[in-house]
Design a protein around this motif. Structure first.
Motif, PDB file in Angstrom:
ATOM      1  N   PHE A 123       0.819  -1.211   0.000  1.00 19.04           N
ATOM      2  CA  PHE A 123       0.000   0.000   0.000  1.00 19.04           C
ATOM      3  C   PHE A 123       0.857   1.268   0.000  1.00 19.04           C
ATOM      4  O   PHE A 123       0.451   2.290  -0.555  1.00 19.04           O
ATOM      5  N   LYS A 124       2.054   1.201   0.571  1.00 14.46           N
ATOM      6  CA  LYS A 124       2.976   2.348   0.488  1.00 14.46           C
ATOM      7  C   LYS A 124       3.407   2.582  -0.957  1.00 14.46           C
ATOM      8  O   LYS A 124       3.635   3.715  -1.369  1.00 14.46           O
ATOM      9  N   LYS A 125       3.554   1.503  -1.715  1.00 13.58           N
ATOM     10  CA  LYS A 125       3.939   1.631  -3.123  1.00 13.58           C
ATOM     11  C   LYS A 125       2.797   2.175  -3.974  1.00 13.58           C
ATOM     12  O   LYS A 125       3.027   2.979  -4.876  1.00 13.58           O
ATOM     13  N   ILE A 126       1.572   1.717  -3.708  1.00 10.59           N
ATOM     14  CA  ILE A 126       0.471   2.120  -4.584  1.00 10.59           C
ATOM     15  C   ILE A 126      -0.160   3.454  -4.191  1.00 10.59           C
ATOM     16  O   ILE A 126      -0.789   4.095  -5.028  1.00 10.59           O
ATOM     17  N   THR A 127       0.010   3.876  -2.954  1.00  9.79           N
ATOM     18  CA  THR A 127      -0.615   5.133  -2.526  1.00  9.79           C
ATOM     19  C   THR A 127      -0.155   6.326  -3.368  1.00  9.79           C
ATOM     20  O   THR A 127      -0.996   7.109  -3.831  1.00  9.79           O
TER      21      THR A 127
END
Length: 170
Positions: A123-127
């Protein structure tokens, strides 16, 4: 009477103004579960977690079978050995069971930590990708599909986000 009429007139004007203000917001939604299960990176995470889970389950099933055999052997010896010897074997067996349960709980906790860590990283990558998309499309609010009762399919940006994530995250 005039006060009541003025109050309702002001109330109606306020409600009209508020509804006009909110109707200008661009609100969309996406299905985060769908993103996890249908992006390449999400599928990879799920696959690795499933392999890890299966390996742990096989190990536990084998140990449970071994413990069951030990228990059956102790029960078979019930009438053959002395009561004192039987108690010793049961005490030893209970210790093994307790150790097994503690180890099992430890592995479950470690798996849950690993799962949380993997999804947090995902989720850190896609946010930032989603934030960039929101900025480009002038979107005011993005909601998760789980939190919506009914909405137009035109407001669903899940497929677009999946395509973008697959293109940017390898």
């Amino acid at each position: 009477m005039k006060i009541i009429q003025k109050f309702f007139t002001i109330l109606i004007l306020l409600l009209t103004f508020i509804s006009n203000t909110y109707s200008q917001d661009k609100i969309v939604y996406l299905d985060l579960d769908n993103i996890v299960t249908n992006t390449k990176a999400g599928k990879l995470i799920l696959s690795e977690l499933e392999k890890s889970k299966k390996a742990a389950l096989l190990k536990f099933e084998k140990k449970e079978k071994d413990l069951k055999k030990i228990e059956d052997e102790i029960k078979k010896q019930k009438n053959i050995i002395s009561e004192e010897e039987l108690k010793k074997k049961f005490v030893k067996f209970r210790k093994e069971v307790t150790t097994f349960r503690q180890n099992k709980q430890k592995v479950i906790n470690e798996f849950n930590k690993k799962k949380k860590k993997e999804f947090d990283a995902f989720f850190k990558k896609i946010t930032p990708i989603i934030e960039n998309y929101v900025s480009e499309k002038n979107i005011d609010i993005v909601l998760d599909r789980k939190d919506i009762f009914v909405a137009s399919k035109k407001k669903d940006i899940t497929k677009e986000i999946i395509n973008i994530i697959d293109a940017k995250i390898k």
